[in-house]
Design a protein around this motif. Structure first.
Motif, PDB file in Angstrom:
ATOM      1  N   PHE A 137       0.803  -1.224   0.000  1.00  0.00           N
ATOM      2  CA  PHE A 137       0.000   0.000   0.000  1.00  0.00           C
ATOM      3  C   PHE A 137       0.835   1.273   0.000  1.00  0.00           C
ATOM      4  N   THR A 139       2.640   2.279  -2.449  1.00  0.00           N
ATOM      5  CA  THR A 139       2.660   2.835  -3.804  1.00  0.00           C
ATOM      6  C   THR A 139       1.282   3.337  -4.231  1.00  0.00           C
ATOM      7  N   THR A 140       0.399   3.559  -3.248  1.00  0.00           N
ATOM      8  CA  THR A 140      -0.939   4.065  -3.532  1.00  0.00           C
ATOM      9  C   THR A 140      -1.214   5.302  -2.682  1.00  0.00           C
ATOM     10  N   ASN A 144      -7.058   6.809  -3.703  1.00  0.00           N
ATOM     11  CA  ASN A 144      -7.238   5.708  -4.651  1.00  0.00           C
ATOM     12  C   ASN A 144      -8.039   4.548  -4.074  1.00  0.00           C
ATOM     13  N   PRO A 148     -10.098   2.749  -7.195  1.00  0.00           N
ATOM     14  CA  PRO A 148      -8.800   2.254  -7.673  1.00  0.00           C
ATOM     15  C   PRO A 148      -8.705   2.028  -9.181  1.00  0.00           C
ATOM     16  N   ALA A 155      -5.633  -0.037 -10.724  1.00  0.00           N
ATOM     17  CA  ALA A 155      -4.283   0.305 -10.275  1.00  0.00           C
ATOM     18  C   ALA A 155      -3.610  -0.888  -9.619  1.00  0.00           C
ATOM     19  N   CYS A 157      -1.000  -2.651  -6.939  1.00  0.00           N
ATOM     20  CA  CYS A 157      -0.473  -2.450  -5.590  1.00  0.00           C
ATOM     21  C   CYS A 157       0.678  -3.428  -5.429  1.00  0.00           C
ATOM     22  N   PHE A 179      -7.448  -3.299  -5.314  1.00  0.00           N
ATOM     23  CA  PHE A 179      -6.298  -3.122  -6.187  1.00  0.00           C
ATOM     24  C   PHE A 179      -5.881  -4.455  -6.811  1.00  0.00           C
ATOM     25  N   GLN A 197       7.092   5.585  -5.063  1.00  0.00           N
ATOM     26  CA  GLN A 197       6.050   6.470  -4.560  1.00  0.00           C
ATOM     27  C   GLN A 197       6.573   7.872  -4.312  1.00  0.00           C
ATOM     28  N   GLY A 214      -1.720   6.534  -9.868  1.00  0.00           N
ATOM     29  CA  GLY A 214      -1.264   5.210  -9.458  1.00  0.00           C
ATOM     30  C   GLY A 214      -0.360   4.589 -10.497  1.00  0.00           C
ATOM     31  N   LYS A 216       0.742   1.291 -12.949  1.00  0.00           N
ATOM     32  CA  LYS A 216       0.150   0.168 -13.671  1.00  0.00           C
ATOM     33  C   LYS A 216       1.186  -0.448 -14.603  1.00  0.00           C
TER      34      LYS A 216
END
Length: 220
Positions: A137, A139-140, A144, A148, A155, A157, A179, A197, A214, A216
């Motif tokens: 979590f 990187t979120t 989001n 998400p 996105a 995670c 996610f 992040q 986010g 992907k």
């Protein structure tokens, strides 16, 4: 019958903690919301109940008691608060999954507080040698959790940890939140995830993403 797991969200009244709690309101987990402000905790509990009136949740003011009751402990606190919390919960977190969501970013968002060879996750694992630390979590953004999906794409995670079973259980948790889980590897990949992040925060400030952005991975 599968036993319901209890997730303690330590720092539940913060932006990330509250977003996670609300996302798990309709999940298969029992939620234990921990914070230091009783009024804010009660308010969050009521908000979670409004999302799902049958939610299995409770709130608590002590991080030690919350961690003792939990199967999975989420430290939804800033990096600067992790070390003190780790010392408090060390004796009651043995054998348990402890999820670190923090990013050790400087107050001016210019870089990491740590050297290029260190990471918050590895520091936490060293402080909790008998726990199963997982990075997730981080990187979120909090915004989001409620939404998400971006332009039809869910996105990702990213997860990192040294224990395979802990990663599998965290993967299931990430899926329940909404996610797409991506296991990046063991804690050796932790620094990369934290830097990802930090970069996204910097890009968000520069390009006015309003904390809605986010990562992907696109592939065939």
């Amino acid at each position: 019958m599968k036993t319901k797991q209890t997730i303690a969200i330590v720092g539940a009244t913060g932006k990330m903690g509250a977003a996670l709690a609300k996302s798990l309101a309709k999940s298969s987990y029992r939620l234990l919301l921990m914070g230091t402000d009783e009024v804010k905790l009660q308010s969050l509990y009521e908000q979670v109940q409004k999302i799902h009136k049958e939610v299995d949740a409770d709130w608590i003011l002590c991080p030690i008691d919350a961690s003792w009751e939990a199967d999975i402990i989420v430290l939804a606190v800033p990096y600067t608060a992790e070390k003190e919390l780790a010392r408090k919960i060390k004796a009651v977190s043995t054998g348990k999954i402890v999820i670190s969501i923090s990013n050790p970013i400087t107050p001016d968002f210019q870089g990491s507080l740590l050297s290029e060879h260190d990471s918050a996750a590895e520091e936490l694992q060293a402080l909790l040698p008998h726990s199963k630390v997982v990075k997730a979590f981080n990187t979120t953004f909090a915004a989001n959790f409620g939404q998400p999906i971006f332009s039809g794409q869910r996105a990702d995670c990213f997860l990192a940890g040294n224990d395979e079973e802990a990663l599998k259980q965290t993967q299931a948790l990430v899926q329940e939140v909404g996610f797409k889980p991506v296991i990046a590897g063991n804690l050796a990949t932790r620094r990369t995830l934290e830097n990802m992040q930090i970069l996204l925060m910097q890009l968000g400030i520069k390009n006015h993403y309003n904390w809605r952005a986010g990562w992907k991975i696109l592939h065939d």
